[in-house]
Write a protein that holds these residues in place. Structure first.
Motif, PDB file in Angstrom:
ATOM      1  N   THR A  61       0.842  -1.193   0.000  1.00  0.00           N
ATOM      2  CA  THR A  61       0.000   0.000   0.000  1.00  0.00           C
ATOM      3  C   THR A  61       0.877   1.242   0.000  1.00  0.00           C
ATOM      4  O   THR A  61       1.875   1.313   0.723  1.00  0.00           O
ATOM      5  CB  THR A  61      -0.925   0.006   1.231  1.00  0.00           C
TER       6      THR A  61
ATOM      7  N   GLU B  26       0.772   5.661  -1.754  1.00  0.00           N
ATOM      8  CA  GLU B  26      -0.044   6.831  -2.066  1.00  0.00           C
ATOM      9  C   GLU B  26       0.183   7.256  -3.509  1.00  0.00           C
ATOM     10  O   GLU B  26       1.262   7.034  -4.064  1.00  0.00           O
ATOM     11  CB  GLU B  26       0.311   7.994  -1.135  1.00  0.00           C
ATOM     12  N   ASN B  27      -0.844   7.873  -4.087  1.00  0.00           N
ATOM     13  CA  ASN B  27      -0.757   8.437  -5.442  1.00  0.00           C
ATOM     14  C   ASN B  27      -0.317   7.420  -6.490  1.00  0.00           C
ATOM     15  O   ASN B  27       0.494   7.730  -7.372  1.00  0.00           O
ATOM     16  CB  ASN B  27       0.180   9.651  -5.450  1.00  0.00           C
ATOM     17  N   GLY B  28      -0.817   6.203  -6.370  1.00  0.00           N
ATOM     18  CA  GLY B  28      -0.520   5.177  -7.367  1.00  0.00           C
ATOM     19  C   GLY B  28       0.832   4.512  -7.242  1.00  0.00           C
ATOM     20  O   GLY B  28       1.249   3.774  -8.136  1.00  0.00           O
ATOM     21  N   SER B  29       1.531   4.754  -6.122  1.00  0.00           N
ATOM     22  CA  SER B  29       2.894   4.222  -5.999  1.00  0.00           C
ATOM     23  C   SER B  29       2.948   2.694  -5.955  1.00  0.00           C
ATOM     24  O   SER B  29       3.906   2.092  -6.454  1.00  0.00           O
ATOM     25  CB  SER B  29       3.597   4.814  -4.776  1.00  0.00           C
TER      26      SER B  29
ATOM     27  N   ASP C 277      -9.816  -0.674  -3.708  1.00  0.00           N
ATOM     28  CA  ASP C 277      -8.682   0.031  -3.101  1.00  0.00           C
ATOM     29  C   ASP C 277      -7.617   0.301  -4.161  1.00  0.00           C
ATOM     30  O   ASP C 277      -6.765  -0.541  -4.434  1.00  0.00           O
ATOM     31  CB  ASP C 277      -8.101  -0.807  -1.958  1.00  0.00           C
ATOM     32  N   SER C 278      -7.649   1.484  -4.743  1.00  0.00           N
ATOM     33  CA  SER C 278      -6.731   1.816  -5.837  1.00  0.00           C
ATOM     34  C   SER C 278      -5.298   2.071  -5.365  1.00  0.00           C
ATOM     35  O   SER C 278      -4.398   2.202  -6.196  1.00  0.00           O
ATOM     36  CB  SER C 278      -7.249   3.035  -6.602  1.00  0.00           C
ATOM     37  N   GLU C 279      -5.079   2.124  -4.063  1.00  0.00           N
ATOM     38  CA  GLU C 279      -3.734   2.382  -3.533  1.00  0.00           C
ATOM     39  C   GLU C 279      -3.034   1.111  -3.030  1.00  0.00           C
ATOM     40  O   GLU C 279      -1.970   1.176  -2.428  1.00  0.00           O
ATOM     41  CB  GLU C 279      -3.794   3.420  -2.414  1.00  0.00           C
ATOM     42  N   THR C 280      -3.644  -0.051  -3.291  1.00  0.00           N
ATOM     43  CA  THR C 280      -3.066  -1.312  -2.832  1.00  0.00           C
ATOM     44  C   THR C 280      -2.882  -2.265  -4.003  1.00  0.00           C
ATOM     45  O   THR C 280      -3.690  -2.287  -4.929  1.00  0.00           O
ATOM     46  CB  THR C 280      -3.967  -1.962  -1.760  1.00  0.00           C
TER      47      THR C 280
END
Length: 109
Positions: free
Chosen positions: A10, A12-15, A49-52
């Motif tokens: 997980t 942030e910002n697509g990382s 959950d787009s950040e995971t």
């Protein structure tokens, strides 16, 4: 018996997705898949959950997993994990590789 490790990365910002993409594009994923004892090494994106990013990582046994942990690829994974500032949740499962007869009625092949 096999060992499956689910790792939820997980950030942030697509990382987390960028991390998975770089693991694939750098050839690291393919190298891990070619290691003796590797059964599966695949990334998935949770719908809610787009950040995971979920990594499903399966090995024939603990020895194969231990050998993998001593490879140079682990340095790449550590470096990228830090570069993308990822946090991890880890689940570990040991499979007996047998599906009970009572469960087979619910599985469509």
């Amino acid at each position: 018996m096999s060992i499956t490790v689910n790792i939820y990365y997980t950030g942030e910002n697509g990382s987390a997705r960028k991390f998975a993409e770089e693991m694939i594009s750098s050839g690291t994923v393919e190298a891990i898949r070619n290691e003796k004892g590797n059964i599966r090494y695949d990334y998935f994106y949770p719908v809610n959950d787009s950040e995971t990013v979920l990594l499903i990582d399966s090995w024939e046994n603990q020895e194969a997993l231990d050998i993998h942990h001593r490879t140079p690829m682990m340095n790449t994974i550590f470096r990228l994990r830090e570069e993308y500032n990822l946090h991890m949740k880890v689940e570990r499962y040991i499979s007996d590789d047998k599906i009970p007869e009572t469960d087979k009625n619910y599985i469509k092949s």
